[in-house]
Write an enzyme that holds these catalytic residues in place. Structure first.
Site, PDB file in Angstrom:
ATOM      1  N   LYS A 142       0.808  -1.227   0.000  1.00 25.13           N
ATOM      2  CA  LYS A 142       0.000   0.000   0.000  1.00 25.13           C
ATOM      3  C   LYS A 142       0.839   1.275   0.000  1.00 25.13           C
ATOM      4  CE  LYS A 142      -4.524  -1.386   1.673  1.00 25.13           C
ATOM      5  NZ  LYS A 142      -4.341  -2.822   2.009  1.00 25.13           N
ATOM      6  N   GLU A 163     -10.334   7.331   4.158  1.00 22.53           N
ATOM      7  CA  GLU A 163     -11.010   6.468   5.115  1.00 22.53           C
ATOM      8  C   GLU A 163     -10.155   5.219   5.272  1.00 22.53           C
ATOM      9  OE1 GLU A 163     -12.111   6.840   1.966  1.00 22.53           O
ATOM     10  OE2 GLU A 163     -11.382   4.873   1.338  1.00 22.53           O
ATOM     11  N   SER A 202       1.655  -9.696  -0.934  1.00 25.68           N
ATOM     12  CA  SER A 202       1.339  -8.268  -0.815  1.00 25.68           C
ATOM     13  C   SER A 202       1.719  -7.666   0.528  1.00 25.68           C
ATOM     14  CB  SER A 202      -0.149  -8.044  -1.091  1.00 25.68           C
ATOM     15  OG  SER A 202      -0.940  -8.876  -0.260  1.00 25.68           O
TER      16      SER A 202
HETATM   17  C1  LIG Z   1      -5.126  -3.897   1.582  1.00 24.61           C
HETATM   18  C2  LIG Z   1      -4.388  -5.125   1.315  1.00 24.61           C
HETATM   19  C3  LIG Z   1      -4.733  -5.980   0.240  1.00 24.61           C
HETATM   20  C4  LIG Z   1      -5.908  -5.742  -0.661  1.00 24.61           C
HETATM   21  O1  LIG Z   1      -5.877  -4.595  -1.435  1.00 24.61           O
HETATM   22  P1  LIG Z   1      -5.712  -4.606  -3.010  1.00 24.61           P
HETATM   23  O2  LIG Z   1      -6.076  -3.223  -3.398  1.00 24.61           O
HETATM   24  O3  LIG Z   1      -6.640  -5.626  -3.585  1.00 24.61           O
HETATM   25  O4  LIG Z   1      -4.301  -4.933  -3.313  1.00 24.61           O
HETATM   26  C5  LIG Z   1      -3.952  -7.088   0.016  1.00 24.61           C
HETATM   27  N1  LIG Z   1      -2.906  -7.405   0.811  1.00 24.61           N
HETATM   28  C6  LIG Z   1      -2.554  -6.620   1.848  1.00 24.61           C
HETATM   29  C7  LIG Z   1      -1.389  -7.022   2.682  1.00 24.61           C
HETATM   30  C8  LIG Z   1      -3.277  -5.451   2.141  1.00 24.61           C
HETATM   31  O5  LIG Z   1      -2.928  -4.694   3.185  1.00 24.61           O
END
Ligand SMILES: *Cc1c(COP(=O)(O)O)cnc(C)c1O
Length: 405
Positions: free
Chosen positions: A96, A118, A383
């Site tokens: 993010k 938000e 992610s």
């Molecule tokens: C917020 C988040 C996601 C989901 O958000 P996307 O916009 O679909 O990428 C995925 N993995 C993590 C670790 C997150 O914090």
């Protein structure tokens, strides 16, 4: 479709990916979005902006994040090769920050003094508060009172980073009300503030901007994978909540013969309210200022959604994913809670990497794919890191003794 031209053609100047996207909000806010769009299209091409963002990524975020071959996990599954793009090693522990730093840099180029957003589980709020602290901008995060209680550690992080957390006390006191509250606050302050969305959703230009800021994931991984192996992976997969880490992971491979697979959260299963698989079970519709696939209740409003991974439980999905689904460039599949938890434990136990529960969905799919593709190679985007999920997982699933090969 000629994907070499793709980024010139999509989105269209008014923000459409095929029939999806657009700006479906009040005139005031639409004007503010157009102002951001114009500023972005000019600023993002200036060499000063590009080199500053590049320096931030290297020196502050620690990019490029590595691509890693999961040797032991792959061996357990046969002759396949599972690789991870390690966004969990990005500063603040997830992908993010990639778009938050981009949005905050844009804000400072536009002369804005404040970031407004938000947050639901608090991950976007923490990433944005981090970016605000870096640039010396004010930061106002709207959060439902229910979420404030549930996500106390993230609320503390935001406050330590200097953000103001505004409790939202109407309705169900969760994400939807927080979105409305943040939009309202933005409409009143758009001259000095900028709204920063947490994923590739919302009105144009946000789906485009956030995708562009996340593009570094796939751009880096493509080059790294080529250097490591001499070829491209057979497949790339990533989890899809709103779709930002997936969009960034996929965009660099659109023109390649690489299978792209978005992994949606199936939660408890396909029954109404038990999952958040918007592309798999949803239908075209509009909410939060844009047109895409969404899960609706019987009155046409947003359906209740659920996933063990709170970053994935969103009833809509970014418009570009809806487009990629329709033109068959990306395949969307599902992974349920149980499969995600199994992958959470296996990646921890066999590789020494504790993934976020969101990311565990992508890893679970990669493990499934690997069994069906002996000698194949799949690159899954990890992610984020799983520290935030540990307490919950231990309380509900123990230490994973039942999740070994
Ligand atoms: C917020 C988040 C996601 C989901 O958000 P996307 O916009 O679909 O990428 C995925 N993995 C993590 C670790 C997150 O914090």
């Amino acid at each position: 479709m000629d994907f070499k031209r793709y980024f010139r053609d999509y989105p269209t100047p008014d923000g459409f990916f095929g029939p999806y996207g657009g700006i479906e909000i009040s005139d005031d806010l639409a004007r503010a979005c157009r102002e951001i769009d114009q500023a972005y299209r000019t600023i993002c091409q200036s060499s000063k902006f590009i080199s500053e963002l590049r320096r931030i990524r290297k020196e502050f975020q620690g990019r490029p994040t590595p691509v890693y071959h999961c040797n032991r996990l792959s061996e357990k599954l046969g002759n396949c090769h599972i690789y991870l793009k390690r966004e969990d090693l990005n500063h603040s522990g997830a992908h993010k920050l990639n778009h938050c730093m981009g949005e905050a840099l844009l804000a400072s180029y536009m002369g804005k003094k404040k970031l407004i957003a938000e947050t639901g589980a608090g991950q976007h709020g923490v990433a944005l508060a981090t970016a605000a602290a870096y640039f010396g901008l004010k930061c106002e995060i709207h959060m439902g009172e229910v979420d404030i209680v549930k996500q106390a550690p993230n609320v503390a992080r935001m406050k330590v980073l200097g953000a103001e957390v505004i409790p939202v006390s109407h309705g169900l006191k969760t994400l939807k009300e927080a979105v409305d509250s943040a939009f309202e606050a933005y409409a009143k302050q758009y001259k000095e503030a900028i709204y920063c969305i947490g994923t590739v959703a919302g009105p144009h230009p946000f789906p485009m901007m956030v995708r562009d800021f996340q593009y570094c994931i796939g751009e880096e991984s493509r080059e790294q994978f080529l250097e490591m192996t001499g070829h491209l992976p057979d497949a790339v997969c990533a989890c899809v909540g709103g779709g930002s880490n997936a969009a960034g992971s996929f965009a660099a491979y659109l023109a390649d013969s690489v299978d792209l697979i978005g992994v949606e959260p199936l939660g408890h299963g396909p029954a109404f309210g038990g999952h958040a698989a918007s592309l798999t079970y949803g239908e075209p519709g509009s909410m939060h200022g844009f047109h895409s696939y969404m899960l609706k209740d019987k009155d046409g409003g947003p359906a209740p959604v659920y996933s063990i991974a709170s970053g994935l439980d969103y009833p809509a999905v970014g418009p570009e994913h809806a487009f990629w689904k329709d033109i068959n460039r990306v395949q969307y599949v599902t992974i349920d809670d149980k499969e995600a938890v199994d992958a959470f434990f296996k990646l921890s136990r066999y590789e020494g990497i504790i993934p976020a529960l969101e990311s565990a969905h992508a890893v679970a799919y990669a493990m499934k794919w690997a069994k069906d593709h002996p000698f194949g190679s799949i690159l899954a985007t990890c992610s984020g890191r799983g520290d935030k999920d540990l307490d919950y997982v231990i309380e509900n699933y123990g230490f994973g003794e039942d999740h070994q090969f």
